[in-house]
Motif scaffolding. Structure first.
Motif, short mmCIF file in Angstrom:
data_model
loop_
_atom_site.label_atom_id
_atom_site.label_comp_id
_atom_site.label_asym_id
_atom_site.label_seq_id
_atom_site.Cartn_x
_atom_site.Cartn_y
_atom_site.Cartn_z
N LEU A 1 3.30 -6.04 -30.27
CA LEU A 1 3.16 -4.75 -30.22
C LEU A 1 2.60 -4.35 -28.60
CD1 LEU A 1 1.28 -3.93 -33.62
CD2 LEU A 1 3.83 -3.59 -32.82
N PRO A 2 2.79 -2.96 -28.28
CA PRO A 2 2.30 -2.64 -27.06
C PRO A 2 0.80 -2.64 -26.97
CG PRO A 2 3.69 -1.02 -28.10
CD PRO A 2 3.72 -1.92 -28.95
N GLY A 3 0.25 -3.16 -25.85
CA GLY A 3 -1.33 -3.10 -25.73
C GLY A 3 -1.75 -1.60 -25.15
N LEU A 4 -3.12 -1.77 -25.09
CA LEU A 4 -3.74 -0.39 -24.60
C LEU A 4 -3.77 -0.49 -23.24
CD1 LEU A 4 -6.63 -0.40 -27.13
CD2 LEU A 4 -4.42 1.13 -26.94
N ASP A 5 -3.49 -1.61 -22.43
CA ASP A 5 -3.49 -1.54 -21.06
C ASP A 5 -2.19 -1.01 -20.60
OD1 ASP A 5 -5.79 -3.04 -20.95
OD2 ASP A 5 -4.65 -4.80 -20.80
N SER A 6 -2.38 -0.17 -19.32
CA SER A 6 -1.11 0.70 -18.73
C SER A 6 -1.02 0.08 -17.27
CB SER A 6 -1.38 1.82 -18.85
OG SER A 6 -0.56 2.55 -18.24
N ARG A 7 0.28 0.07 -16.77
CA ARG A 7 0.54 -0.18 -15.65
C ARG A 7 0.93 1.10 -14.57
NH1 ARG A 7 -1.15 -4.90 -13.80
NH2 ARG A 7 0.59 -4.89 -12.30
N GLU A 8 0.34 2.13 -15.26
CA GLU A 8 0.76 3.59 -14.58
C GLU A 8 -0.45 3.75 -13.47
OE1 GLU A 8 0.67 6.67 -17.30
OE2 GLU A 8 2.19 5.61 -18.53
N LEU A 9 -0.08 4.36 -12.47
CA LEU A 9 -1.18 4.69 -11.32
C LEU A 9 -0.67 6.14 -10.95
CD1 LEU A 9 -3.14 3.50 -9.61
CD2 LEU A 9 -1.48 2.66 -7.98
N ASP A 10 -1.04 7.05 -11.53
CA ASP A 10 -0.85 8.36 -11.28
C ASP A 10 -1.78 9.10 -10.30
OD1 ASP A 10 1.76 8.20 -12.74
OD2 ASP A 10 0.33 8.91 -14.65
N GLY A 11 -1.12 9.83 -9.55
CA GLY A 11 -2.15 10.84 -8.77
C GLY A 11 -2.71 10.09 -7.62
N LEU A 12 -1.93 8.99 -7.04
CA LEU A 12 -2.51 8.19 -6.02
C LEU A 12 -2.23 8.97 -4.56
CD1 LEU A 12 -3.82 5.58 -4.82
CD2 LEU A 12 -1.67 4.71 -4.90
N ALA A 13 -3.15 9.21 -3.74
CA ALA A 13 -3.04 9.36 -2.14
C ALA A 13 -3.23 8.22 -1.31
CB ALA A 13 -3.80 10.69 -2.20
N VAL A 14 -2.35 8.18 -0.21
CA VAL A 14 -2.45 7.35 0.64
C VAL A 14 -2.63 8.09 1.93
CG1 VAL A 14 -1.57 5.32 1.76
CG2 VAL A 14 -1.65 5.61 -0.78
N ALA A 15 -3.55 7.45 2.89
CA ALA A 15 -3.46 7.90 4.33
C ALA A 15 -3.53 6.92 5.31
CB ALA A 15 -4.83 8.84 4.58
N VAL A 16 -2.58 7.04 6.22
CA VAL A 16 -2.46 5.99 7.23
C VAL A 16 -2.53 6.37 8.73
CG1 VAL A 16 -0.91 4.38 8.01
CG2 VAL A 16 -0.56 4.82 5.88
N ASP A 17 -3.80 5.70 9.20
CA ASP A 17 -4.23 6.00 10.56
C ASP A 17 -3.01 5.49 11.44
OD1 ASP A 17 -5.31 5.93 13.20
OD2 ASP A 17 -7.07 4.99 12.42
N VAL A 18 -2.40 6.74 12.24
CA VAL A 18 -1.11 5.88 13.27
C VAL A 18 -1.47 6.46 14.72
CG1 VAL A 18 0.47 6.27 11.67
CG2 VAL A 18 -0.05 8.08 12.91
N CYS B 1 -1.74 10.03 9.90
CA CYS B 1 -2.77 10.86 10.81
C CYS B 1 -2.92 10.23 11.90
CB CYS B 1 -4.12 11.50 10.03
SG CYS B 1 -5.04 12.49 10.68
N ASP B 2 -3.34 10.90 12.99
CA ASP B 2 -3.91 10.53 14.21
C ASP B 2 -5.45 11.32 14.41
OD1 ASP B 2 -2.70 12.40 15.59
OD2 ASP B 2 -1.30 11.27 16.52
N ALA B 3 -5.14 12.22 15.45
CA ALA B 3 -5.97 13.40 15.77
C ALA B 3 -5.89 14.79 14.60
CB ALA B 3 -6.27 13.63 16.95
N ALA B 4 -4.37 14.74 14.32
CA ALA B 4 -4.12 15.58 13.14
C ALA B 4 -3.07 15.18 12.50
CB ALA B 4 -3.39 16.73 14.20
N LEU B 5 -2.58 15.92 11.32
CA LEU B 5 -1.75 15.26 10.32
C LEU B 5 -0.20 15.29 10.84
CD1 LEU B 5 -2.29 14.68 7.27
CD2 LEU B 5 -1.23 16.52 6.78
#
Length: 148
Positions: free
Chosen positions: A8-25, A57-61
């Motif tokens: 049966l399916p477990g209670l663990d979920s592999r979902e990752l909703d609403g994630l934001a990622v910023a990368v310094d360029v 982003c560097d000094a601006a988006l």
């Protein structure tokens, strides 16, 4: 329910909703580091069937978009190559009314321009072992061989 021969399916979920990622360029980030950042983010998208908000982003988006598995492989390049300011991605999320489950910020942490602490968790991912600790959030140090 394995003891009864039921899978049966477990209670663990592999979902990752609403994630934001910023990368310094910014100019202090080498292409090898940008490639390592893209590989790490690509691994997240391979592991979790999700879409995320990407802000560069560097000094601006410099870029904002939604990414998912269909966008793999990822590539980042320094756009402006200017200085660094950590505030624009946080401001854009606030202005958009977004409240991510967390923000992952890939950076060398070579900057002192931090926003006020947001009401969501922040993970700073850096290859810079000699960084100055940020005023909030957790720091994850990348292995040196990941950026070569």
């Amino acid at each position: 329910m394995l003891h009864a021969g039921l899978y049966l399916p477990g209670l663990d979920s592999r979902e990752l909703d609403g994630l934001a990622v910023a990368v310094d360029v910014s100019g202090s980030i080498l292409q090898a580091e940008l490639d390592a950042f893209a590989a790490e983010l690509g691994a997240v998208l391979e592991e979790f069937d999700t879409t995320l908000t990407l802000l560069t982003c560097d000094a601006a988006l410099t870029r904002q978009e939604r990414l998912g598995r269909a966008d793999l492989p990822l590539e980042f390049a320094a756009r402006g190559g200017g200085g660094t300011d950590f505030r624009p991605p946080f401001a854009r999320l606030r202005d958009d009314g977004a409240r991510p489950c967390c923000l992952i910020y890939f950076t060398d942490l070579e900057c002192a321009r931090f926003p006020e602490e947001p009401d969501y968790p922040v993970l700073w991912v850096t290859p810079n072992a000699g960084h100055t600790p940020p005023p909030f959030g957790e720091v994850l140090l990348m292995e040196p061989d990941q950026c070569t």
